[in-house]
Structures are given as C-alpha cells and as structure tokens.
Design a protein around this motif. Structure first.
Motif, mmCIF file in Angstrom:
data_model
loop_
_atom_site.group_PDB
_atom_site.id
_atom_site.type_symbol
_atom_site.label_atom_id
_atom_site.label_comp_id
_atom_site.label_asym_id
_atom_site.label_seq_id
_atom_site.Cartn_x
_atom_site.Cartn_y
_atom_site.Cartn_z
ATOM 1 N N ALA A 208 33.959 37.408 39.538
ATOM 2 C CA ALA A 208 32.954 38.490 39.606
ATOM 3 C C ALA A 208 33.354 39.926 39.207
ATOM 4 N N VAL A 209 34.773 40.319 39.957
ATOM 5 C CA VAL A 209 35.890 41.200 39.401
ATOM 6 C C VAL A 209 35.450 42.188 37.864
ATOM 7 N N VAL B 185 29.570 46.086 34.637
ATOM 8 C CA VAL B 185 28.654 46.616 34.640
ATOM 9 C C VAL B 185 28.760 48.415 35.303
ATOM 10 N N ALA B 186 29.884 48.224 35.633
ATOM 11 C CA ALA B 186 30.347 50.113 36.256
ATOM 12 C C ALA B 186 30.403 50.598 34.692
ATOM 13 N N GLY C 71 40.743 26.303 44.000
ATOM 14 C CA GLY C 71 41.145 26.995 42.614
ATOM 15 C C GLY C 71 39.832 26.840 41.929
ATOM 16 N N LEU C 72 38.871 26.651 42.242
ATOM 17 C CA LEU C 72 37.575 27.196 42.336
ATOM 18 C C LEU C 72 36.910 28.606 42.384
ATOM 19 N N LEU C 73 37.481 29.048 43.438
ATOM 20 C CA LEU C 73 36.819 30.171 44.456
ATOM 21 C C LEU C 73 37.477 31.331 43.872
ATOM 22 N N LYS C 74 38.444 31.464 43.633
ATOM 23 C CA LYS C 74 39.174 31.613 42.601
ATOM 24 C C LYS C 74 39.001 32.406 41.190
ATOM 25 N N PHE C 75 38.636 31.289 40.430
ATOM 26 C CA PHE C 75 37.774 31.839 39.425
ATOM 27 C C PHE C 75 37.081 31.901 39.156
ATOM 28 N N ALA C 76 36.117 31.996 40.766
ATOM 29 C CA ALA C 76 34.595 32.293 40.508
ATOM 30 C C ALA C 76 34.801 34.366 41.429
#
Length: 55
Positions: free
Chosen positions: A37-38, A44-45, A28-33
């Motif tokens: 990031a996306v 930024v784009a 869950g933490l990796l999915k949130f990160a």
C-alpha cells in the motif's frame, strides 16, 4: 481419565498451532499488504505530481 488428558493435549496443541503458525503468518501478510500500500501510494503521488507539472 485418558479422555481428559487427550482433550487437554489437544487444546495445548491447537494453541501451539495458532500462536506458532497462524498468527505470525497473518502478521506477515499484513506487513506485506502495508508495504504494498505504501509503494502504491508513492507511485500514485509521483504520477499525479508529474501529470500536474506537465500542464
């Protein structure tokens, strides 16, 4: 004998905790990160595209 039984029960409980609570929390933490990031990449784009179009 009871020491072996309690040791096996302890190992089973530890595996239950790891696979039941710790791994889903990490995923869950990796999915949130990843989502964060996306979103940051898109922001930024967009800022870069707007800055280049103003010149």
């Amino acid at each position: 004998m009871s020491r072996i039984v309690l040791g096996v029960l302890g190992v089973l409980l530890a595996l239950y905790v790891v696979f039941g609570f710790v791994l889903p929390a990490l995923f869950g933490l990796l999915k949130f990160a990843l989502v964060l990031a996306v979103v940051a990449f898109v922001v930024v784009a967009l800022v870069t595209a707007v800055a280049k179009s103003k010149k």
